[in-house]
Design an enzyme around this catalytic site. Structure first.
Site, PDB file in Angstrom:
ATOM      1  N   HIS A   1      12.041   9.581   5.579  1.00  0.00           N
ATOM      2  CA  HIS A   1      11.489  10.138   4.347  1.00  0.00           C
ATOM      3  C   HIS A   1      12.056  11.518   4.047  1.00  0.00           C
ATOM      4  CE1 HIS A   1       7.784   7.481   3.423  1.00  0.00           C
ATOM      5  NE2 HIS A   1       8.761   6.774   3.934  1.00  0.00           N
TER       6      HIS A   1
ATOM      7  N   HIS B   1      12.211  -0.976  11.137  1.00  0.00           N
ATOM      8  CA  HIS B   1      10.932  -1.700  11.108  1.00  0.00           C
ATOM      9  C   HIS B   1      10.735  -2.590  12.330  1.00  0.00           C
ATOM     10  CE1 HIS B   1      10.640  -1.132   6.452  1.00  0.00           C
ATOM     11  NE2 HIS B   1      10.405  -0.024   7.132  1.00  0.00           N
TER      12      HIS B   1
ATOM     13  N   ARG C   1       9.971   7.281  10.941  1.00  0.00           N
ATOM     14  CA  ARG C   1       9.769   7.138   9.502  1.00  0.00           C
ATOM     15  C   ARG C   1       9.785   8.494   8.790  1.00  0.00           C
ATOM     16  NH1 ARG C   1       4.769   5.353   6.027  1.00  0.00           N
ATOM     17  NH2 ARG C   1       5.831   4.568   4.179  1.00  0.00           N
TER      18      ARG C   1
ATOM     19  N   ASN D   1       0.758   5.084  -0.490  1.00  0.00           N
ATOM     20  CA  ASN D   1       1.824   4.223   0.013  1.00  0.00           C
ATOM     21  C   ASN D   1       2.841   4.992   0.841  1.00  0.00           C
ATOM     22  OD1 ASN D   1       2.762   5.585  -2.158  1.00  0.00           O
ATOM     23  ND2 ASN D   1       3.303   3.775  -3.363  1.00  0.00           N
TER      24      ASN D   1
HETATM   25  C1  HEM Z   1      14.910   0.150   3.145  1.00  0.00           C
HETATM   26  C2  HEM Z   1      13.850   0.608   2.543  1.00  0.00           C
HETATM   27  C3  HEM Z   1      12.534   0.833   3.197  1.00  0.00           C
HETATM   28  C4  HEM Z   1      11.327   0.480   2.704  1.00  0.00           C
HETATM   29  C5  HEM Z   1      11.062  -0.219   1.384  1.00  0.00           C
HETATM   30  C6  HEM Z   1      10.335   0.875   3.667  1.00  0.00           C
HETATM   31  C7  HEM Z   1       8.980   0.706   3.487  1.00  0.00           C
HETATM   32  C8  HEM Z   1       8.034   0.950   4.448  1.00  0.00           C
HETATM   33  C9  HEM Z   1       6.613   0.745   4.282  1.00  0.00           C
HETATM   34  C10 HEM Z   1       5.949   0.282   2.998  1.00  0.00           C
HETATM   35  C11 HEM Z   1       6.013   1.032   5.460  1.00  0.00           C
HETATM   36  C12 HEM Z   1       4.521   0.896   5.791  1.00  0.00           C
HETATM   37  C13 HEM Z   1       3.697   2.000   5.158  1.00  0.00           C
HETATM   38  C14 HEM Z   1       2.260   1.665   5.289  1.00  0.00           C
HETATM   39  O1  HEM Z   1       1.804   0.776   4.565  1.00  0.00           O
HETATM   40  O2  HEM Z   1       1.574   2.274   6.137  1.00  0.00           O
HETATM   41  C15 HEM Z   1       7.037   1.425   6.382  1.00  0.00           C
HETATM   42  C16 HEM Z   1       6.824   1.780   7.681  1.00  0.00           C
HETATM   43  C17 HEM Z   1       7.811   2.208   8.536  1.00  0.00           C
HETATM   44  N1  HEM Z   1       9.144   2.411   8.211  1.00  0.00           N
HETATM   45 FE1  HEM Z   1      10.046   1.896   6.489  1.00  0.00          FE
HETATM   46  N2  HEM Z   1      10.954   1.447   4.733  1.00  0.00           N
HETATM   47  C18 HEM Z   1      12.292   1.450   4.506  1.00  0.00           C
HETATM   48  C19 HEM Z   1      13.256   1.977   5.321  1.00  0.00           C
HETATM   49  C20 HEM Z   1      13.021   2.519   6.554  1.00  0.00           C
HETATM   50  C21 HEM Z   1      14.001   3.206   7.354  1.00  0.00           C
HETATM   51  C22 HEM Z   1      15.430   3.495   6.933  1.00  0.00           C
HETATM   52  C23 HEM Z   1      13.390   3.560   8.509  1.00  0.00           C
HETATM   53  C24 HEM Z   1      13.963   4.296   9.696  1.00  0.00           C
HETATM   54  C25 HEM Z   1      15.176   4.089  10.122  1.00  0.00           C
HETATM   55  C26 HEM Z   1      12.032   3.088   8.433  1.00  0.00           C
HETATM   56  C27 HEM Z   1      11.103   3.211   9.446  1.00  0.00           C
HETATM   57  C28 HEM Z   1       9.777   2.847   9.339  1.00  0.00           C
HETATM   58  C29 HEM Z   1       8.839   2.922  10.445  1.00  0.00           C
HETATM   59  C30 HEM Z   1       9.162   3.323  11.872  1.00  0.00           C
HETATM   60  C31 HEM Z   1       7.596   2.526   9.938  1.00  0.00           C
HETATM   61  C32 HEM Z   1       6.268   2.482  10.695  1.00  0.00           C
HETATM   62  C33 HEM Z   1       5.600   3.830  10.592  1.00  0.00           C
HETATM   63  C34 HEM Z   1       4.327   3.958  11.414  1.00  0.00           C
HETATM   64  O3  HEM Z   1       4.010   3.081  12.214  1.00  0.00           O
HETATM   65  O4  HEM Z   1       3.663   4.989  11.263  1.00  0.00           O
HETATM   66  N3  HEM Z   1      11.836   2.485   7.235  1.00  0.00           N
HETATM   67  N4  HEM Z   1       8.256   1.385   5.741  1.00  0.00           N
HETATM   68  C1  NAG Z   2       3.033   4.203  -4.789  1.00  0.00           C
HETATM   69  O1  NAG Z   2       1.799   4.139  -5.406  1.00  0.00           O
HETATM   70  C2  NAG Z   2       1.782   4.647  -6.720  1.00  0.00           C
HETATM   71  C3  NAG Z   2       0.367   4.614  -7.195  1.00  0.00           C
HETATM   72  O2  NAG Z   2      -0.414   5.349  -6.318  1.00  0.00           O
HETATM   73  C4  NAG Z   2       2.719   3.791  -7.581  1.00  0.00           C
HETATM   74  O3  NAG Z   2       2.760   4.303  -8.883  1.00  0.00           O
HETATM   75  C5  NAG Z   2       4.117   3.812  -6.994  1.00  0.00           C
HETATM   76  O4  NAG Z   2       4.972   2.943  -7.681  1.00  0.00           O
HETATM   77  C6  NAG Z   2       4.096   3.416  -5.532  1.00  0.00           C
HETATM   78  N1  NAG Z   2       5.415   3.712  -4.984  1.00  0.00           N
HETATM   79  C7  NAG Z   2       5.969   3.020  -4.018  1.00  0.00           C
HETATM   80  C8  NAG Z   2       7.254   3.548  -3.505  1.00  0.00           C
HETATM   81  O5  NAG Z   2       5.458   2.017  -3.541  1.00  0.00           O
END
Ligand code: HEM
Ligand code: NAG
Ligand code: NAG
Ligand code: NAG
Ligand code: NAG
Ligand code: NAG
Ligand code: NAG
Ligand code: NAG
Length: 330
Positions: free
Chosen positions: A77, A183, A73, A105
């Site tokens: 980022h 994911h 991740r 987030n």
């Molecule tokens: C397509 C758009 C994407 C969105 C909206 C997204 C969103 C998220 C969110 C919200 C989380 C959880 C954060 C939390 O609440 O702790 C997450 C976790 C994660 N994402 Fe994504 N992600 C995206 C794309 C990707 C991509 C491209 C990768 C890698 C190729 C990726 C890999 C991961 C991994 C591995 C986790 C788990 C991290 C952990 O366990 O520490 N994501 N993602």
């Molecule tokens: C993350 O949280 C902030 C508020 O802390 C919010 O304004 C923003 O839209 C959120 N962004 C994403 C990518 O979820």
């Protein structure tokens, strides 16, 4: 449960993706690469780099498999915000290790930063004292919170938003579906998906799955976490797509890929054929790993991953030789 085979594959993928401070690319794909990067970048200058990293990552993952998700991740980022320039590692960048500045987030694992720092030190202990003509270099620009939020899609996004957002970086629908397959490992906080539970339940979500999630997240402000892939949370496989087909995707951005007609068949294809997913994931990751990379005389090679060299007071005494060899590059 995680299998040895899946770990080997995950290691390879992590190899393909590590671009922070030291770039590591494995020559095992026919994917196109941008000018200034090379598959064999460290072959003569630091032939051991891959084995050093591989060995250490194996150790790290053996202790806590979750760190693989953290690193994956982190790479995403980094690349999406200002390109793969390791800006994510800089103290003071909005998604970097400076916790007070990071929006909740973004919640990147703190340990991932430490793993990178540690790997870098290990590599540099082995590295001969001269530098290399080309390769991925470290950025000088801090990523502000604005830039960070604007470049990372929210988990509440629908497919239209994802496709539009990622198209600006030249990703097509297949890339979007493949990259979302990241994911298949890792965890999420409740806040990233309770929009689908409260106040009303997302009708697309499987009812049993929704009830289970409500137990884990009794309110939308619960700070609990849960796994992203209920079928095989620690294995890098194609089960993420099987979840989507069974309406057990966690985020709106995940599940909507199966609802939207532009991505549904791609999801089905990956759910049915894991090799197809792996092949596409690697290609899309290589593409992602080349987003606005710095090469040649751009950027620098940081002596400390979390500080720009110009801000690094420690530098003069500790890594003079490193700096010297770098100046020959410019
Ligand atoms: C397509 C758009 C994407 C969105 C909206 C997204 C969103 C998220 C969110 C919200 C989380 C959880 C954060 C939390 O609440 O702790 C997450 C976790 C994660 N994402 Fe994504 N992600 C995206 C794309 C990707 C991509 C491209 C990768 C890698 C190729 C990726 C890999 C991961 C991994 C591995 C986790 C788990 C991290 C952990 O366990 O520490 N994501 N993602
Ligand atoms: C993350 O949280 C902030 C508020 O802390 C919010 O304004 C923003 O839209 C959120 N962004 C994403 C990518 O979820
Ligand atoms: C961030 O965006 C807000 C509006 O969205 C703007 O008022 C602010 O000046 C921006 N800050 C930076 C540092 O660009
Ligand atoms: C997707 O989300 C955007 C922004 O929230 C919204 O304007 C649009 O109507 C949504 N599209 C679909 C098909 O739901
Ligand atoms: C989640 O957090 C709540 C408190 O917010 C706690 O009561 C509950 O037991 C937790 N559930 C799980 C599955 O961790
Ligand atoms: C969480 O939300 C509930 C209502 O949904 C509220 O009663 C509670 O005070 C909130 N807790 C915190 C810590 O914000
Ligand atoms: C699965 O995908 C691989 C890689 O593209 C392909 O070689 C193979 O023929 C596919 N298998 C099936 C059963 O379609
Ligand atoms: C790198 O810099 C940080 C300060 O941002 C410091 O805490 C850390 O100890 C430094 N690491 C090394 C290996 O010097």
């Amino acid at each position: 449960m995680a299998t040895a085979k899946s770990f080997t594959r995950l290691l390879l993928i992590t190899f393909l993706s590590l671009s922070f401070c030291f770039s590591v690319i494995k020559a095992q794909s026919s994917a196109p690469i941008v000018n200034g990067l090379s598959w064999t970048f460290y072959k003569s200058t630091c032939p051991k780099v891959e084995s050093i990293i591989r060995k250490q990552l194996k150790k790290v993952f053996k202790k806590d498999v979750g760190q693989a998700a953290g690193l994956l991740r982190l790479h995403f980022h980094d690349c999406f915000v200002q390109g793969c320039d390791a800006s994510v590692l800089l103290d003071g960048s909005a998604s970097g290790p400076s916790e007070q500045e990071a929006p909740p987030n973004l919640s990147l694992r703190k340990e991932a930063f430490e793993i990178i720092d540690d790997l870098r030190e290990r590599v540099h202990k082995e590295r001969p004292d001269y530098d290399v003509p080309l390769g991925r270099r470290d950025g000088l620009t801090f990523a502000t919170q604005n830039v960070t939020l604007a470049n990372l899609p929210a988990p509440t996004s629908n497919t239209t938003t994802l496709l539009t957002s990622l198209a600006t970086k030249n990703f097509d629908a297949t890339d979007v579906v493949a990259l979302s397959g990241g994911h298949t490992i890792g965890i999420s906080h409740c806040s990233s998906f309770t929009n689908r539970l409260y106040p009303t339940q997302d009708p697309v979500m499987d009812k049993t799955f929704a009830n289970d999630l409500k137990e884990i997240c009794p309110t939308s402000n619960s700070t609990n976490t849960t796994v992203l892939d209920i079928r095989s949370p620690n294995t890098f496989d194609n089960k993420y797509y099987v979840n989507l087909v069974d309406r057990e995707g966690l985020f709106t951005s995940d599940q909507d890929l199966y609802t939207d007609s532009r991505t549904k068949d791609i999801v089905k294809g990956f759910a049915a054929n894991q090799s197809l997913f792996f092949e596409q994931f690697v290609a899309s990751m290589i593409k992602m790993g080349q987003l606005s990379v710095l090469t040649g005389g751009n950027g620098e090679i940081r002596a400390n991953c979390s500080v720009r060299n110009s801000d690094n007071q420690y530098l003069v005494t500790v890594v003079e030789e490193d700096l010297e060899s770098q100046s020959e590059l410019r």
